[in-house]
Design a protein around this motif. Structure first.
Motif, PDB file in Angstrom:
ATOM      1  N   ASP A 256       2.381   1.668  -5.848  1.00 51.91           N
ATOM      2  CA  ASP A 256       2.944   1.292  -4.557  1.00 51.91           C
ATOM      3  C   ASP A 256       3.732  -0.011  -4.687  1.00 51.91           C
ATOM      4  O   ASP A 256       3.290  -1.106  -4.376  1.00 51.91           O
ATOM      5  CB  ASP A 256       1.868   1.279  -3.479  1.00 51.91           C
ATOM      6  N   VAL A 257       4.946   0.235  -5.166  1.00 53.67           N
ATOM      7  CA  VAL A 257       5.802  -0.833  -5.672  1.00 53.67           C
ATOM      8  C   VAL A 257       6.186  -1.850  -4.589  1.00 53.67           C
ATOM      9  O   VAL A 257       6.247  -3.045  -4.856  1.00 53.67           O
ATOM     10  CB  VAL A 257       7.061  -0.193  -6.312  1.00 53.67           C
ATOM     11  N   VAL A 258       6.428  -1.365  -3.383  1.00 54.48           N
ATOM     12  CA  VAL A 258       6.913  -2.269  -2.339  1.00 54.48           C
ATOM     13  C   VAL A 258       5.820  -3.281  -1.988  1.00 54.48           C
ATOM     14  O   VAL A 258       6.048  -4.497  -1.926  1.00 54.48           O
ATOM     15  CB  VAL A 258       7.339  -1.468  -1.089  1.00 54.48           C
ATOM     16  N   LYS A 259       4.636  -2.763  -1.830  1.00 57.06           N
ATOM     17  CA  LYS A 259       3.491  -3.609  -1.506  1.00 57.06           C
ATOM     18  C   LYS A 259       3.219  -4.593  -2.650  1.00 57.06           C
ATOM     19  O   LYS A 259       3.031  -5.788  -2.425  1.00 57.06           O
ATOM     20  CB  LYS A 259       2.293  -2.694  -1.297  1.00 57.06           C
ATOM     21  N   GLU A 260       3.261  -4.059  -3.850  1.00 56.06           N
ATOM     22  CA  GLU A 260       2.977  -4.889  -5.014  1.00 56.06           C
ATOM     23  C   GLU A 260       3.988  -6.034  -5.147  1.00 56.06           C
ATOM     24  O   GLU A 260       3.641  -7.165  -5.455  1.00 56.06           O
ATOM     25  CB  GLU A 260       3.033  -3.986  -6.258  1.00 56.06           C
ATOM     26  N   ALA A 261       5.247  -5.716  -4.846  1.00 52.73           N
ATOM     27  CA  ALA A 261       6.291  -6.731  -5.016  1.00 52.73           C
ATOM     28  C   ALA A 261       6.338  -7.716  -3.853  1.00 52.73           C
ATOM     29  O   ALA A 261       6.639  -8.899  -4.052  1.00 52.73           O
ATOM     30  CB  ALA A 261       7.654  -6.044  -5.159  1.00 52.73           C
ATOM     31  N   LEU A 262       6.051  -7.240  -2.657  1.00 51.73           N
ATOM     32  CA  LEU A 262       6.319  -8.087  -1.489  1.00 51.73           C
ATOM     33  C   LEU A 262       5.088  -8.740  -0.868  1.00 51.73           C
ATOM     34  O   LEU A 262       5.224  -9.765  -0.189  1.00 51.73           O
ATOM     35  CB  LEU A 262       7.080  -7.293  -0.418  1.00 51.73           C
ATOM     36  N   ALA A 263       3.909  -8.179  -1.088  1.00 53.35           N
ATOM     37  CA  ALA A 263       2.720  -8.815  -0.522  1.00 53.35           C
ATOM     38  C   ALA A 263       2.610 -10.267  -1.016  1.00 53.35           C
ATOM     39  O   ALA A 263       2.366 -11.180  -0.219  1.00 53.35           O
ATOM     40  CB  ALA A 263       1.467  -8.008  -0.837  1.00 53.35           C
ATOM     41  N   PRO A 264       2.876 -10.529  -2.301  1.00 54.42           N
ATOM     42  CA  PRO A 264       2.809 -11.924  -2.754  1.00 54.42           C
ATOM     43  C   PRO A 264       3.917 -12.800  -2.169  1.00 54.42           C
ATOM     44  O   PRO A 264       3.851 -14.021  -2.259  1.00 54.42           O
ATOM     45  CB  PRO A 264       2.990 -11.824  -4.279  1.00 54.42           C
ATOM     46  N   ARG A 265       4.930 -12.178  -1.592  1.00 55.10           N
ATOM     47  CA  ARG A 265       6.035 -12.954  -1.009  1.00 55.10           C
ATOM     48  C   ARG A 265       5.892 -13.089   0.504  1.00 55.10           C
ATOM     49  O   ARG A 265       6.868 -13.358   1.203  1.00 55.10           O
ATOM     50  CB  ARG A 265       7.365 -12.320  -1.385  1.00 55.10           C
ATOM     51  N   GLY A 266       4.720 -12.843   0.998  1.00 57.55           N
ATOM     52  CA  GLY A 266       4.440 -13.151   2.402  1.00 57.55           C
ATOM     53  C   GLY A 266       4.693 -12.014   3.372  1.00 57.55           C
ATOM     54  O   GLY A 266       4.584 -12.201   4.589  1.00 57.55           O
ATOM     55  N   VAL A 267       5.058 -10.830   2.863  1.00 53.65           N
ATOM     56  CA  VAL A 267       5.236  -9.694   3.777  1.00 53.65           C
ATOM     57  C   VAL A 267       3.843  -9.134   4.104  1.00 53.65           C
ATOM     58  O   VAL A 267       3.002  -8.997   3.219  1.00 53.65           O
ATOM     59  CB  VAL A 267       6.143  -8.611   3.148  1.00 53.65           C
ATOM     60  N   TRP A 268       3.634  -8.851   5.379  1.00 53.44           N
ATOM     61  CA  TRP A 268       2.350  -8.307   5.824  1.00 53.44           C
ATOM     62  C   TRP A 268       2.282  -6.808   5.513  1.00 53.44           C
ATOM     63  O   TRP A 268       3.240  -6.078   5.763  1.00 53.44           O
ATOM     64  CB  TRP A 268       2.193  -8.538   7.322  1.00 53.44           C
ATOM     65  N   PHE A 269       1.171  -6.369   4.970  1.00 54.03           N
ATOM     66  CA  PHE A 269       0.926  -4.927   4.801  1.00 54.03           C
ATOM     67  C   PHE A 269      -0.416  -4.604   5.437  1.00 54.03           C
ATOM     68  O   PHE A 269      -1.378  -5.360   5.258  1.00 54.03           O
ATOM     69  CB  PHE A 269       0.925  -4.538   3.318  1.00 54.03           C
ATOM     70  N   GLY A 270      -0.457  -3.516   6.166  1.00 57.58           N
ATOM     71  CA  GLY A 270      -1.716  -3.163   6.807  1.00 57.58           C
ATOM     72  C   GLY A 270      -1.621  -1.804   7.458  1.00 57.58           C
ATOM     73  O   GLY A 270      -0.675  -1.041   7.224  1.00 57.58           O
ATOM     74  N   SER A 271      -2.630  -1.511   8.288  1.00 56.64           N
ATOM     75  CA  SER A 271      -2.732  -0.197   8.913  1.00 56.64           C
ATOM     76  C   SER A 271      -2.487  -0.288  10.404  1.00 56.64           C
ATOM     77  O   SER A 271      -2.953  -1.209  11.057  1.00 56.64           O
ATOM     78  CB  SER A 271      -4.140   0.364   8.719  1.00 56.64           C
ATOM     79  N   VAL A 272      -1.759   0.678  10.918  1.00 52.26           N
ATOM     80  CA  VAL A 272      -1.564   0.809  12.358  1.00 52.26           C
ATOM     81  C   VAL A 272      -2.268   2.105  12.762  1.00 52.26           C
ATOM     82  O   VAL A 272      -2.170   3.116  12.061  1.00 52.26           O
ATOM     83  CB  VAL A 272      -0.062   0.832  12.716  1.00 52.26           C
ATOM     84  N   ALA A 273      -2.987   2.053  13.890  1.00 56.36           N
ATOM     85  CA  ALA A 273      -3.827   3.189  14.286  1.00 56.36           C
ATOM     86  C   ALA A 273      -2.973   4.309  14.862  1.00 56.36           C
ATOM     87  O   ALA A 273      -2.923   4.539  16.076  1.00 56.36           O
ATOM     88  CB  ALA A 273      -4.871   2.732  15.298  1.00 56.36           C
ATOM     89  N   MET A 274      -2.265   4.976  13.973  1.00 52.94           N
ATOM     90  CA  MET A 274      -1.394   6.061  14.413  1.00 52.94           C
ATOM     91  C   MET A 274      -1.294   7.105  13.304  1.00 52.94           C
ATOM     92  O   MET A 274      -1.622   6.858  12.146  1.00 52.94           O
ATOM     93  CB  MET A 274       0.009   5.519  14.735  1.00 52.94           C
ATOM     94  N   GLN A 275      -0.839   8.302  13.691  1.00 56.17           N
ATOM     95  CA  GLN A 275      -0.541   9.339  12.722  1.00 56.17           C
ATOM     96  C   GLN A 275       0.674  10.116  13.182  1.00 56.17           C
ATOM     97  O   GLN A 275       0.683  10.570  14.326  1.00 56.17           O
ATOM     98  CB  GLN A 275      -1.719  10.313  12.576  1.00 56.17           C
ATOM     99  N   PRO A 276       1.714  10.241  12.367  1.00 54.84           N
ATOM    100  CA  PRO A 276       1.844   9.660  11.037  1.00 54.84           C
ATOM    101  C   PRO A 276       2.234   8.183  11.123  1.00 54.84           C
ATOM    102  O   PRO A 276       2.436   7.678  12.231  1.00 54.84           O
ATOM    103  CB  PRO A 276       2.992  10.477  10.447  1.00 54.84           C
ATOM    104  N   GLY A 277       2.321   7.537   9.968  1.00 56.99           N
ATOM    105  CA  GLY A 277       2.834   6.168   9.937  1.00 56.99           C
ATOM    106  C   GLY A 277       1.764   5.099   9.843  1.00 56.99           C
ATOM    107  O   GLY A 277       2.018   3.956  10.217  1.00 56.99           O
ATOM    108  N   LYS A 278       0.610   5.453   9.353  1.00 57.10           N
ATOM    109  CA  LYS A 278      -0.475   4.466   9.315  1.00 57.10           C
ATOM    110  C   LYS A 278      -0.178   3.243   8.434  1.00 57.10           C
ATOM    111  O   LYS A 278      -0.302   2.122   8.904  1.00 57.10           O
ATOM    112  CB  LYS A 278      -1.763   5.158   8.861  1.00 57.10           C
ATOM    113  N   PRO A 279       0.246   3.420   7.166  1.00 55.63           N
ATOM    114  CA  PRO A 279       0.513   2.210   6.383  1.00 55.63           C
ATOM    115  C   PRO A 279       1.876   1.618   6.747  1.00 55.63           C
ATOM    116  O   PRO A 279       2.875   2.341   6.815  1.00 55.63           O
ATOM    117  CB  PRO A 279       0.501   2.716   4.936  1.00 55.63           C
ATOM    118  N   GLN A 280       1.908   0.336   7.030  1.00 54.83           N
ATOM    119  CA  GLN A 280       3.163  -0.310   7.419  1.00 54.83           C
ATOM    120  C   GLN A 280       3.251  -1.671   6.750  1.00 54.83           C
ATOM    121  O   GLN A 280       2.234  -2.279   6.421  1.00 54.83           O
ATOM    122  CB  GLN A 280       3.203  -0.539   8.943  1.00 54.83           C
TER     123      GLN A 280
END
Ligand code: AMP
Ligand code: MG
Length: 402
Positions: A256-280
């Motif tokens: 999961d390249v986007v998360k791996e690259a951007l989480a350390p750069r301050g981008v928030w990654f998490g779950s939204v209580a919806m389907q589809p589209g939970k990981p954001q």
């Protein structure tokens, strides 16, 4: 986080772009960033509404078929005539639609009520006083509000602006949107597919969706699942972006390249209580703090995420309110099961005549064929596990017509 909370959070972190005067035809679909008051009146001068004869009402008020009134024709006034004519009493002047009324005239007799005479005219029907005259300022007066700030400019508004003499209006620019697809399995449409590869649909879907909102998308295309390649592409593109959308690489997988690259750069990654589209993922990047949306890779997830989160953000950048359009109520035609704890956005067909909605296809977020058949998203509340036929549900109508 609920989808509404996530929407609110995004809107709190995105600000309208700076406005500048743009030429009218560049502003179709943009929101006015200024209040426009008219510097002129419309009509700008008293003028004729018909082709006919400008008269003094008092001279012709008795005219009828049995006793026509005959008047000498002292002149002819075409549209665009700049000289001011005065109409002596007991005479008339030929006049064309839009031509300035001569002073003293207070009605126009249409050709149809006359013998169309050149030197003398015989008038067989009397106009009412002021009939067929369009008076200065009866439509718009000097100082009238013609465009309220925030008006989304359509043909009528742009036509009015031109009529009051404006050639530009302050609007916020169209956001430049960079769209990047991630995934080592992705190939460009038109290329050969090997086993295990798929075509990149998302960058087309998302770029098209951005364009429909009025933004200027750049479809960067495919980046493989390599953080270095992804960050390199992002850095190049950030210079020309007002907003970035990525798809794929945000869930729990090993690549999961986007998360791996951007989480350390301050981008928030998490779950939204919806389907589809939970990981954001959402954040800001670079010195200009460009908003970035990291959407999940399944095409339906990407699309629903765009509708719920990216579209409102683009509208906010463009100064368009409300950023989130209201949903419509509809009656559900079939039972639908739904997962507990997540609000579901099912694909549906909305029948506006009967205000009903029926499900289209299944809940799988890979079902882009069904997505394309649908014309609405059907919303099942988070706590509902079975929505029976006949229930009242909310829908988001999807519009493709220009
Ligand atoms: P990911 O979020 O990267 O794990 O991707 C989830 C699913 O969506 C996988 O089956 C991907 O192959 C698929 N997918 C990711 N990106 C795209 C794309 N651009 N177009 C079509 N399908 C995609
Ligand atoms: Mg992927």
């Amino acid at each position: 986080m609920t989808p509404d909370e996530y929407q609110d959070r995004i809107l709190a972190e995105v600000a309208p772009m700076a406005a500048f005067p743009q030429r009218l035809l560049d502003c179709v679909g943009l929101a006015s960033a200024e209040e426009v008051r008219s510097g002129v009146s419309l009509p700008g001068f008293d003028n004729s509404a018909m082709d006919g004869y400008a008269v003094r009402y008092a001279d012709v008020r008795t005219a009828c078929a049995d006793e026509p009134v005959r008047l000498p024709v002292v002149g002819e006034i075409g549209a665009g005539r700049a000289d001011l004519l005065a109409l002596p009493s007991g005479s008339c002047a030929k006049i064309m639609t839009g031509a300035p009324m001569p002073t003293g005239a207070d009605a126009v007799v249409p050709y149809e009520w006359t013998d169309r005479g050149a030197a003398w005219v015989s008038i067989s029907q009397a106009p009412a006083e002021h009939q067929h005259v369009r008076y200065a300022g009866e439509d718009v007066a000097v100082g009238d509000l013609v465009i309220a700030e925030g008006t989304v400019l359509g043909p009528r508004h742009l036509g009015l602006l031109a009529c009051v003499g404006r050639d530009r209006i302050a609007t916020r620019p169209r956001p430049r949107v960079v769209v990047i697809s991630t995934g080592s399995e992705l190939r460009e449409p038109g290329q050969q597919l090997g086993h295990g590869a798929i075509y990149d649909g998302n960058s087309y879907l998302l770029a098209a969706a951005a364009r429909r909102v009025g933004a200027l998308p750049t479809r960067v295309g495919i980046v493989a699942d390599s953080p270095a390649a992804f960050l390199g592409t992002l850095e190049d593109q950030l210079l020309r972006a007002d907003l970035v959308i990525t798809s794929g690489g945000v869930s729990m997988g090993d690549y999961d390249v986007v998360k791996e690259a951007l989480a350390p750069r301050g981008v928030w990654f998490g779950s939204v209580a919806m389907q589809p589209g939970k990981p954001q993922g959402f954040g800001h990047l670079g010195p200009d703090r460009v908003p970035i949306f990291c959407l999940p890779g399944n095409p339906v997830s990407s699309f629903v995420s765009f509708e719920l989160f990216v579209r409102p953000a683009l509208r906010r950048l463009m100064g368009i309110a409300p950023e989130v359009e209201p949903t419509l109520p509809a009656t559900l035609t079939h039972d639908v099961p739904s997962p507990k704890g997540r609000r579901q956005y099912l694909r549906g067909h909305y029948d506006g005549t009967h205000a009903t909605v029926s499900p289209v296809g299944g809940p799988g977020s890979h079902l882009i064929g069904d997505l394309a058949q649908a014309d609405a998203l059907l919303i099942v509340p988070a706590e509902t596990t079975l929505m029976p036929a006949g229930s009242r549900v909310e829908v988001i109508v999807l519009q493709d017509t220009p």
